[in-house]
Scaffold this motif. Sequence first.
Motif, PDB file in Angstrom:
ATOM      1  N   LEU A 102       7.098  23.425   7.333  1.00  0.00           N
ATOM      2  CA  LEU A 102       7.385  23.931   6.279  1.00  0.00           C
ATOM      3  C   LEU A 102       6.526  24.955   5.470  1.00  0.00           C
ATOM      4  N   GLU A 103       6.865  26.028   4.639  1.00  0.00           N
ATOM      5  CA  GLU A 103       6.112  27.076   4.166  1.00  0.00           C
ATOM      6  C   GLU A 103       5.137  26.264   3.080  1.00  0.00           C
ATOM      7  N   SER A 104       5.528  25.318   2.550  1.00  0.00           N
ATOM      8  CA  SER A 104       4.489  24.452   2.086  1.00  0.00           C
ATOM      9  C   SER A 104       4.460  23.034   2.701  1.00  0.00           C
ATOM     10  N   PRO A 105       3.537  22.964   3.651  1.00  0.00           N
ATOM     11  CA  PRO A 105       3.497  21.324   4.381  1.00  0.00           C
ATOM     12  C   PRO A 105       3.444  20.362   3.264  1.00  0.00           C
ATOM     13  N   THR A 106       4.275  19.173   3.800  1.00  0.00           N
ATOM     14  CA  THR A 106       4.091  17.802   3.000  1.00  0.00           C
ATOM     15  C   THR A 106       3.576  16.916   3.676  1.00  0.00           C
ATOM     16  N   TYR A 107       3.101  15.840   2.859  1.00  0.00           N
ATOM     17  CA  TYR A 107       2.160  14.784   3.522  1.00  0.00           C
ATOM     18  C   TYR A 107       2.623  13.592   2.692  1.00  0.00           C
ATOM     19  N   ASN A 108       2.782  12.290   3.674  1.00  0.00           N
ATOM     20  CA  ASN A 108       3.085  11.049   3.004  1.00  0.00           C
ATOM     21  C   ASN A 108       2.193  10.063   3.597  1.00  0.00           C
ATOM     22  N   LEU A 109       1.583   9.079   2.886  1.00  0.00           N
ATOM     23  CA  LEU A 109       0.941   8.038   3.305  1.00  0.00           C
ATOM     24  C   LEU A 109       1.165   6.726   2.408  1.00  0.00           C
ATOM     25  N   SER A 110       1.269   5.754   3.209  1.00  0.00           N
ATOM     26  CA  SER A 110       1.603   4.422   2.686  1.00  0.00           C
ATOM     27  C   SER A 110       0.649   3.260   3.349  1.00  0.00           C
ATOM     28  N   LEU A 111      -0.011   2.423   2.615  1.00  0.00           N
ATOM     29  CA  LEU A 111      -1.056   1.487   3.122  1.00  0.00           C
ATOM     30  C   LEU A 111      -0.494   0.322   2.374  1.00  0.00           C
ATOM     31  N   ASP A 112      -0.386  -0.616   2.987  1.00  0.00           N
ATOM     32  CA  ASP A 112      -0.261  -2.196   2.354  1.00  0.00           C
ATOM     33  C   ASP A 112      -1.366  -3.014   2.867  1.00  0.00           C
ATOM     34  N   LEU A 113      -2.283  -3.120   2.177  1.00  0.00           N
ATOM     35  CA  LEU A 113      -3.454  -3.966   2.546  1.00  0.00           C
ATOM     36  C   LEU A 113      -3.222  -5.242   2.246  1.00  0.00           C
ATOM     37  N   TYR A 114      -2.958  -6.265   3.036  1.00  0.00           N
ATOM     38  CA  TYR A 114      -2.560  -7.459   2.683  1.00  0.00           C
ATOM     39  C   TYR A 114      -4.057  -8.407   2.536  1.00  0.00           C
ATOM     40  N   HIS A 115      -4.800  -8.250   3.368  1.00  0.00           N
ATOM     41  CA  HIS A 115      -6.059  -8.890   3.179  1.00  0.00           C
ATOM     42  C   HIS A 115      -7.238  -8.318   3.828  1.00  0.00           C
ATOM     43  N   ALA A 116      -8.284  -8.070   3.530  1.00  0.00           N
ATOM     44  CA  ALA A 116      -9.542  -7.627   4.080  1.00  0.00           C
ATOM     45  C   ALA A 116     -10.629  -8.386   3.780  1.00  0.00           C
ATOM     46  N   ASP A 117     -11.168  -9.143   4.646  1.00  0.00           N
ATOM     47  CA  ASP A 117     -12.614 -10.015   4.336  1.00  0.00           C
ATOM     48  C   ASP A 117     -13.719  -8.900   4.553  1.00  0.00           C
ATOM     49  N   LEU A 118     -14.582  -8.557   3.432  1.00  0.00           N
ATOM     50  CA  LEU A 118     -15.274  -7.680   3.335  1.00  0.00           C
ATOM     51  C   LEU A 118     -16.636  -8.194   4.113  1.00  0.00           C
ATOM     52  N   HIS A 119     -16.729  -9.668   3.972  1.00  0.00           N
ATOM     53  CA  HIS A 119     -18.047 -10.379   4.121  1.00  0.00           C
ATOM     54  C   HIS A 119     -17.860 -10.650   5.638  1.00  0.00           C
TER      55      HIS A 119
END
Length: 186
Positions: A102-119
Amino acid sequence: RRYESGGMSVVGDVATRALDLGKTLNIPKLGRIDAYVEGNANIGERMSAELSTRVDGIEYNSYRFEHIDAEAQMNGGEYFATVSSADENLQFDMSGAMNLDLESPTYNLSLDLYHADLHAFGINKRDTLSTLSMNVGFEASGRSIDDLVGELSIADVEYQYPGNIVTTDRMLLSMYGEENFRAAQL
């Protein structure tokens, strides 16, 4: 395979077992990977391709992430991809799309982070309980950061640590404007 029109088709697959990707790419925190990748591409006046990946295990920062799947498609300047993880310490679904035709490019992102154990994977070594969940959405259009218009939404954040849970409903960053006027609002 070559076609009379000058185009060509490529089909292939690759499997790895204990490939030391960190050593190959000179990234010390990255370790071994067990994965299977298959794909196909049609190369001609307009290129198209499809790729499917299953990662049975990949080591990063001394943690072995497992059960990661990804799919990607490309058709000319249109791209679409999904990634999901069913690792016991990292569960998410992510999808993204770009249209650069497109003349003006489009960007779409979706993130469903259900669980991240950072430890568990070494990001927060201090707290033995350190989990995060959230939803992220991004929709924008524009050729560069100078003319980008859109929204970044972070919602339903929940961070749990010993003795407390921090939550937020929704944060929204809007980018808007015209040629001589740009603004962002949080």
